[in-house]
Design a protein around this motif. Structure first.
Motif, PDB file in Angstrom:
ATOM      1  N   VAL A 106      27.388  54.448  29.199  1.00 45.56           N
ATOM      2  CA  VAL A 106      28.556  53.633  29.530  1.00 45.56           C
ATOM      3  C   VAL A 106      28.136  52.531  30.496  1.00 45.56           C
ATOM      4  O   VAL A 106      27.112  52.633  31.179  1.00 45.56           O
ATOM      5  N   LYS A 107      28.932  51.461  30.536  1.00 45.80           N
ATOM      6  CA  LYS A 107      28.721  50.384  31.492  1.00 45.80           C
ATOM      7  C   LYS A 107      30.067  49.998  32.073  1.00 45.80           C
ATOM      8  O   LYS A 107      31.046  49.840  31.340  1.00 45.80           O
ATOM      9  N   LEU A 108      30.119  49.834  33.402  1.00 40.20           N
ATOM     10  CA  LEU A 108      31.372  49.566  34.097  1.00 40.20           C
ATOM     11  C   LEU A 108      31.366  48.174  34.710  1.00 40.20           C
ATOM     12  O   LEU A 108      30.321  47.679  35.149  1.00 40.20           O
ATOM     13  N   ALA A 109      32.542  47.556  34.749  1.00 38.47           N
ATOM     14  CA  ALA A 109      32.747  46.304  35.480  1.00 38.47           C
ATOM     15  C   ALA A 109      34.187  46.245  35.944  1.00 38.47           C
ATOM     16  O   ALA A 109      35.082  46.825  35.315  1.00 38.47           O
ATOM     17  N   ASN A 110      34.420  45.548  37.040  1.00 31.42           N
ATOM     18  CA  ASN A 110      35.765  45.320  37.536  1.00 31.42           C
ATOM     19  C   ASN A 110      36.618  44.636  36.471  1.00 31.42           C
ATOM     20  O   ASN A 110      36.121  43.845  35.681  1.00 31.42           O
ATOM     21  N   ASP A 111      37.913  44.938  36.457  1.00 25.90           N
ATOM     22  CA  ASP A 111      38.781  44.388  35.412  1.00 25.90           C
ATOM     23  C   ASP A 111      38.835  42.856  35.436  1.00 25.90           C
ATOM     24  O   ASP A 111      38.976  42.218  34.385  1.00 25.90           O
ATOM     25  N   ALA A 112      38.697  42.250  36.610  1.00 27.59           N
ATOM     26  CA  ALA A 112      38.684  40.781  36.673  1.00 27.59           C
ATOM     27  C   ALA A 112      37.412  40.207  36.059  1.00 27.59           C
ATOM     28  O   ALA A 112      37.436  39.142  35.438  1.00 27.59           O
ATOM     29  N   ASN A 113      36.302  40.909  36.216  1.00 29.47           N
ATOM     30  CA  ASN A 113      35.066  40.490  35.550  1.00 29.47           C
ATOM     31  C   ASN A 113      35.219  40.563  34.036  1.00 29.47           C
ATOM     32  O   ASN A 113      34.731  39.685  33.309  1.00 29.47           O
ATOM     33  N   CYS A 114      35.887  41.618  33.566  1.00 26.27           N
ATOM     34  CA  CYS A 114      36.117  41.760  32.125  1.00 26.27           C
ATOM     35  C   CYS A 114      37.012  40.640  31.609  1.00 26.27           C
ATOM     36  O   CYS A 114      36.793  40.106  30.518  1.00 26.27           O
ATOM     37  N   PHE A 115      38.019  40.282  32.388  1.00 28.11           N
ATOM     38  CA  PHE A 115      38.893  39.155  32.054  1.00 28.11           C
ATOM     39  C   PHE A 115      38.069  37.873  31.899  1.00 28.11           C
ATOM     40  O   PHE A 115      38.203  37.148  30.894  1.00 28.11           O
ATOM     41  N   ALA A 116      37.215  37.590  32.867  1.00 26.21           N
ATOM     42  CA  ALA A 116      36.399  36.371  32.827  1.00 26.21           C
ATOM     43  C   ALA A 116      35.430  36.392  31.645  1.00 26.21           C
ATOM     44  O   ALA A 116      35.221  35.371  30.973  1.00 26.21           O
ATOM     45  N   LEU A 117      34.850  37.548  31.377  1.00 25.99           N
ATOM     46  CA  LEU A 117      33.887  37.665  30.276  1.00 25.99           C
ATOM     47  C   LEU A 117      34.557  37.427  28.927  1.00 25.99           C
ATOM     48  O   LEU A 117      34.029  36.698  28.076  1.00 25.99           O
ATOM     49  N   ALA A 118      35.734  38.014  28.726  1.00 24.36           N
ATOM     50  CA  ALA A 118      36.434  37.847  27.453  1.00 24.36           C
ATOM     51  C   ALA A 118      36.890  36.410  27.248  1.00 24.36           C
ATOM     52  O   ALA A 118      36.738  35.849  26.150  1.00 24.36           O
ATOM     53  N   GLU A 119      37.433  35.788  28.292  1.00 23.17           N
ATOM     54  CA  GLU A 119      37.893  34.407  28.151  1.00 23.17           C
ATOM     55  C   GLU A 119      36.721  33.452  27.940  1.00 23.17           C
ATOM     56  O   GLU A 119      36.873  32.403  27.311  1.00 23.17           O
TER      57      GLU A 119
END
Length: 301
Positions: A106-119
């Motif tokens: 598994v790999k974890l990241a803060n939800d805001a990082n995930c937001f930035a990555l997806a956008e």
């Protein structure tokens, strides 16, 4: 290699899983269940396992690895979670426990990082500036979170806190923040902070959309609140641009729906910028509430 890549958005009230096609980044399966965090950490882990099993049955195979968006960060020094508003996660080696429970990396990241990555890869950045090297993603809602993507990858930082913009002090003698400091950006320009400021001025309680509506109708306290938002946003964003100079800033969350930010925000930023003009694009997100879970999946693509 599997045709799919998997992501889970672990929220305080819901857990969402998305299975994405590796060929075209389309979502094949998407399911969500209640987190039931009030029953404790071990129960939340079992809820995650149940959700993975549900999606595996629908897609016809088990994941090879899973990316997780989390409400907080994994401390790279201690190996346990910190800064989680879902407090049962704090102090837990979440990545190790999930890998053991699921039987896959598994790999974890803060939800805001995930937001930035997806956008960056699937959303608005791909539309407005697909060659962007640096993207700053902001979630301004009840609180304020943010993430940084550099050359297509999440920036984590030495302490795992890269992008924790919301806990920089903006007003030295400001309101107390849950983090222990006073006047954090989160207390000033979050939806909750703006509503509290208006209530203090007007001696009545309105939601942020109602405050914006009243400002448009000419109500003075509401206008003051929106003007203050723009000025403080400009100061805080200019500091980010002066340091990391992003190509695009994506503004999500409920506060990001305030149109005045896009109309007047750039001039407010320019007043504090170490450059004569602002070239950074300030834009709304394109993925809505899909960004978190899609970004989590992209951690393991």
């Amino acid at each position: 290699m599997s045709r799919y890549y998997w992501g889970v958005d672990l929220g305080g009230t819901k857990i969402e899983c998305a299975v994405m096609s590796r060929d075209d980044d389309q979502c094949i399966v998407r399911e969500r269940i209640a987190t039931e965090g009030e029953h404790g950490y071990e129960h939340v882990l079992q809820r995650i396992k149940s959700l993975i099993d549900i999606c595996a049955e629908k897609v016809g195979e088990y994941p090879e690895r899973v990316g997780f968006g989390t409400p907080g960060v994994l401390d790279p020094q201690t190996g346990v979670m910190k800064n989680c508003n879902s407090t049962s996660l704090n102090g837990k080696a979440l990545d190790k426990h999930l890998a053991s429970l699921l039987g896959v990396p598994v790999k974890l990241a803060n939800d805001a990082n995930c937001f930035a990555l997806a956008e960056t890869h699937l959303g608005v950045v791909k539309q407005v500036k697909p060659d962007a090297e640096v993207v700053f993603g902001i979630i301004m809602g009840t609180g304020v979170g943010s993430g940084i993507v550099v050359n297509g990858k999440v920036l984590y930082g030495c302490h795992g806190i890269a992008g924790e913009w919301g806990h920089n002090v903006l007003e030295a003698n400001g309101e107390p923040c849950y983090c222990g400091k006073h006047g954090c950006l989160e207390t000033v320009i979050s939806g909750k902070g703006l509503e509290a400021h208006y209530q203090k001025l007007a001696q009545r309680t309105l939601s942020l959309p109602e405050i914006v509506e009243q400002a448009e109708l000419g109500e003075s306290f509401a206008q003051h609140t929106v003007t203050r938002l723009i000025e403080k946003f400009g100061l805080a964003v200019a500091q980010i641009i002066n340091v990391i100079d992003p190509d695009v800033i994506v503004v999500g969350g409920g506060v990001g729906n305030v149109e005045a930010l896009y109309e007047y925000g750039p001039k407010a930023i320019e007043r504090h910028l170490f450059n004569p003009v602002l070239n950074t694009l300030i834009v709304k997100p394109a993925l809505g509430d899909s960004a978190g879970v899609f970004g989590a999946a992209m951690l393991v693509k």
